[in-house]
Scaffold this active site. Sequence first.
Site, PDB file in Angstrom:
ATOM      1  N   GLU A   3       0.890  -1.176   0.000  1.00 13.09           N
ATOM      2  CA  GLU A   3       0.000   0.000   0.000  1.00 13.09           C
ATOM      3  C   GLU A   3       0.916   1.212   0.000  1.00 13.09           C
ATOM      4  O   GLU A   3       1.561   1.492   1.012  1.00 13.09           O
ATOM      5  CB  GLU A   3      -0.839   0.028   1.283  1.00 13.09           C
ATOM      6  CG  GLU A   3      -1.801  -1.120   1.425  1.00 13.09           C
ATOM      7  CD  GLU A   3      -3.085  -0.905   0.655  1.00 13.09           C
ATOM      8  OE1 GLU A   3      -3.202   0.138  -0.019  1.00 13.09           O
ATOM      9  OE2 GLU A   3      -3.951  -1.779   0.712  1.00 13.09           O
TER      10      GLU A   3
ATOM     11  N   CYS B 289      -2.408   8.968   3.259  1.00 16.24           N
ATOM     12  CA  CYS B 289      -2.263   8.444   1.894  1.00 16.24           C
ATOM     13  C   CYS B 289      -3.500   8.765   1.076  1.00 16.24           C
ATOM     14  O   CYS B 289      -3.416   9.101  -0.089  1.00 16.24           O
ATOM     15  CB  CYS B 289      -2.034   6.940   1.941  1.00 16.24           C
ATOM     16  SG  CYS B 289      -3.349   6.059   2.809  1.00 16.24           S
TER      17      CYS B 289
HETATM   18  P1  NAD Z   1       8.350   4.752   4.652  1.00 20.07           P
HETATM   19  O1  NAD Z   1       8.285   3.984   3.384  1.00 20.07           O
HETATM   20  O2  NAD Z   1       9.532   5.591   4.906  1.00 20.07           O
HETATM   21  O3  NAD Z   1       8.230   3.759   5.903  1.00 20.07           O
HETATM   22  C1  NAD Z   1       7.149   2.870   6.060  1.00 20.07           C
HETATM   23  C2  NAD Z   1       7.561   1.765   7.007  1.00 20.07           C
HETATM   24  O4  NAD Z   1       8.589   0.983   6.409  1.00 20.07           O
HETATM   25  C3  NAD Z   1       8.130   2.237   8.336  1.00 20.07           C
HETATM   26  O5  NAD Z   1       7.744   1.333   9.352  1.00 20.07           O
HETATM   27  C4  NAD Z   1       9.624   2.144   8.091  1.00 20.07           C
HETATM   28  O6  NAD Z   1      10.334   2.040   9.301  1.00 20.07           O
HETATM   29  C5  NAD Z   1       9.672   0.854   7.293  1.00 20.07           C
HETATM   30  N1  NAD Z   1      10.875   0.588   6.504  1.00 20.07           N
HETATM   31  C6  NAD Z   1      11.729   1.473   5.932  1.00 20.07           C
HETATM   32  N2  NAD Z   1      12.724   0.807   5.295  1.00 20.07           N
HETATM   33  C7  NAD Z   1      12.465  -0.521   5.442  1.00 20.07           C
HETATM   34  C8  NAD Z   1      13.100  -1.715   4.991  1.00 20.07           C
HETATM   35  N3  NAD Z   1      14.227  -1.695   4.280  1.00 20.07           N
HETATM   36  N4  NAD Z   1      12.547  -2.900   5.330  1.00 20.07           N
HETATM   37  C9  NAD Z   1      11.411  -2.949   6.066  1.00 20.07           C
HETATM   38  N5  NAD Z   1      10.778  -1.858   6.521  1.00 20.07           N
HETATM   39  C10 NAD Z   1      11.284  -0.654   6.206  1.00 20.07           C
HETATM   40  O7  NAD Z   1       6.982   5.606   4.702  1.00 20.07           O
HETATM   41  P2  NAD Z   1       6.525   6.673   5.788  1.00 20.07           P
HETATM   42  O8  NAD Z   1       7.319   7.922   5.586  1.00 20.07           O
HETATM   43  O9  NAD Z   1       6.496   6.039   7.129  1.00 20.07           O
HETATM   44  O10 NAD Z   1       5.003   6.911   5.334  1.00 20.07           O
HETATM   45  C11 NAD Z   1       4.625   7.848   4.375  1.00 20.07           C
HETATM   46  C12 NAD Z   1       4.323   7.179   3.039  1.00 20.07           C
HETATM   47  O11 NAD Z   1       3.431   6.099   3.251  1.00 20.07           O
HETATM   48  C13 NAD Z   1       3.595   8.104   2.081  1.00 20.07           C
HETATM   49  O12 NAD Z   1       4.093   7.909   0.784  1.00 20.07           O
HETATM   50  C14 NAD Z   1       2.158   7.634   2.143  1.00 20.07           C
HETATM   51  O13 NAD Z   1       1.363   7.891   1.017  1.00 20.07           O
HETATM   52  C15 NAD Z   1       2.342   6.179   2.330  1.00 20.07           C
HETATM   53  N6  NAD Z   1       1.139   5.600   2.920  1.00 20.07           N
HETATM   54  C16 NAD Z   1       0.373   4.776   2.133  1.00 20.07           C
HETATM   55  C17 NAD Z   1      -0.802   4.257   2.651  1.00 20.07           C
HETATM   56  C18 NAD Z   1      -1.692   3.354   1.831  1.00 20.07           C
HETATM   57  O14 NAD Z   1      -2.559   2.695   2.392  1.00 20.07           O
HETATM   58  N7  NAD Z   1      -1.530   3.302   0.533  1.00 20.07           N
HETATM   59  C19 NAD Z   1      -1.181   4.567   3.954  1.00 20.07           C
HETATM   60  C20 NAD Z   1      -0.374   5.418   4.702  1.00 20.07           C
HETATM   61  C21 NAD Z   1       0.801   5.928   4.172  1.00 20.07           C
END
Ligand code: NAD
Length: 499
Positions: free
Chosen positions: A260, A295
């Site tokens: 997502e 999001c």
């Molecule tokens: P991010 O991708 O930086 O992090 C998301 C999660 O992934 C966090 O828990 C982070 O610690 C983890 N992570 C980072 N690197 C990783 C790796 N190598 N392996 C495993 N886990 C890892 O995103 P963010 O800044 O926390 O959130 C914002 C983004 O999320 C925005 O782009 C937003 O649109 C998106 N988002 C999407 C939805 C949806 O349902 N489509 C919902 C909420 C947020």
Amino acid sequence: MSNMDQIVTTDIFINGEARAASGGRTYDLYNPARPKELVGHAAAASVEDVDEAVRAAHAAFPAWAALGWEERADRLREIAKALTADEDDVKYRSRLFTREHGKIARETLLEMSRLGDRFMLAAAFGERMSKDEVMGPAGAGPQFDTIITRQPRGVAALIVPWNWPLSILGAKLPQALVTGNTVVVKPAQNSAMAPVLTLQIIAKMLPPGVLNVVSGLSSEIGDALVGHPLVRKVNFTGSVPVGRHIMKLAADNLTPVTLELGGNDAALVLDDAELNDEVFEKMYWGAFASSGQICMALKRLYVHESRYDEVVDGLTAACERAVVGDGLIPETTMGPVNNVQQLKVVTDMLAEARGKGADVKELGQVPDGDLYRGGGYFQKPALIYNPDPSLSVVREEQFGPCLPILKFATDDEAIAKANDSEFGLCSSVWTPDADRAVKLARQLEAGYTYLNGHGPMAQDSRGPFGGFKNSGIGRNLGYEGLEAFAASHTITGPAGFLV
Ligand code: NAD
């Protein structure tokens, strides 16, 4: 500072026990409304802790999978009740959530209640998942009796972002559990403590090992979790670049992924739209709830040219009412942006728009007074009026409190503009004409279309949720959200043997 605001230390949770991360390692979380104020220390799990958590989940899997779906659904319903049973604890977690995240109390409480609601919904869908499809002999050719069952996959790794961590957990955790999987959750770094305390309430109500929680630095433990050979499903919510990375890593073990990812949601306000203050408030919250860090927030507003001035006036007035500040202050209607990097994304986009001649207005107020002078990551809601569509504030996900308002002349043009995006998460159509609304919705490249609303308040959690294009792969929520945690298993015998 209230005595509720003492510095907190949170644990990891493995095999039924809360404990410190190995070596007692933690990392610090600060209040985005006052970035010098330490809120607490979150456990920083090691790669060994992650391995232990996955192994505990793997060991707990056969017994949990063998329970009937009714028993698992009953546990989920009990959990839903327990999540909000202790009012003082709810207040405590809500306040902690605001202090580590920034969002206002109304939103932290909404997230908490939504998590419980989603446990109830997943429990209700569980029965359908448990029903086998049974087929007797039919048609020409060799004849068979066949049963198609759906089996849980095993250990599911659930990774959530910081922006709406509890609601998002509600879109994947109860679905994984009711289907019979065991789970390791990795909360986001920037919002780990209230989610961890909430997850502990849940984990303690389940057999040891069924739900394990490893907070920590994604640079240290992310790959170890996603790439663990005993993980049979990865369900990730977050940004597009990290989603891509996760999919590549999961490919090594052929682990199925649900992703997502980001969105750049378009709203289409048609020529016949009903427009009044209530509608402008809805649009405002669709775009600016959680300071725009959702999001599924409205991120591009396309308005029929005949209604453009009305929408501009109405939304400008709604933004002017915003009181931006510390989410703990009751008068605040918009908290800070969660972190300095995200704030910079927004301010850079606004600077680029201004630099290229766009009409940008930052509206609302950050009141004077000590309570608002903590150097917080405050950004007033900004509107960008009829900007050039090539600006990054139109093309990219701003994930912050700013919204471009653009014009269109025909329905076809509106659809073309909305679909001209690398993203395809959600969208909305604003018109009193239901047939026209559905006709346009079917042409939108998005996993979800709201009618006369936008964002979390307009969402029906019974429907599957997920994106087209770069917004992701697979669906959470709804019945599909359960299917994603199961694999079909076909059992066939000669005609007359089974049926
Ligand atoms: P991010 O991708 O930086 O992090 C998301 C999660 O992934 C966090 O828990 C982070 O610690 C983890 N992570 C980072 N690197 C990783 C790796 N190598 N392996 C495993 N886990 C890892 O995103 P963010 O800044 O926390 O959130 C914002 C983004 O999320 C925005 O782009 C937003 O649109 C998106 N988002 C999407 C939805 C949806 O349902 N489509 C919902 C909420 C947020």
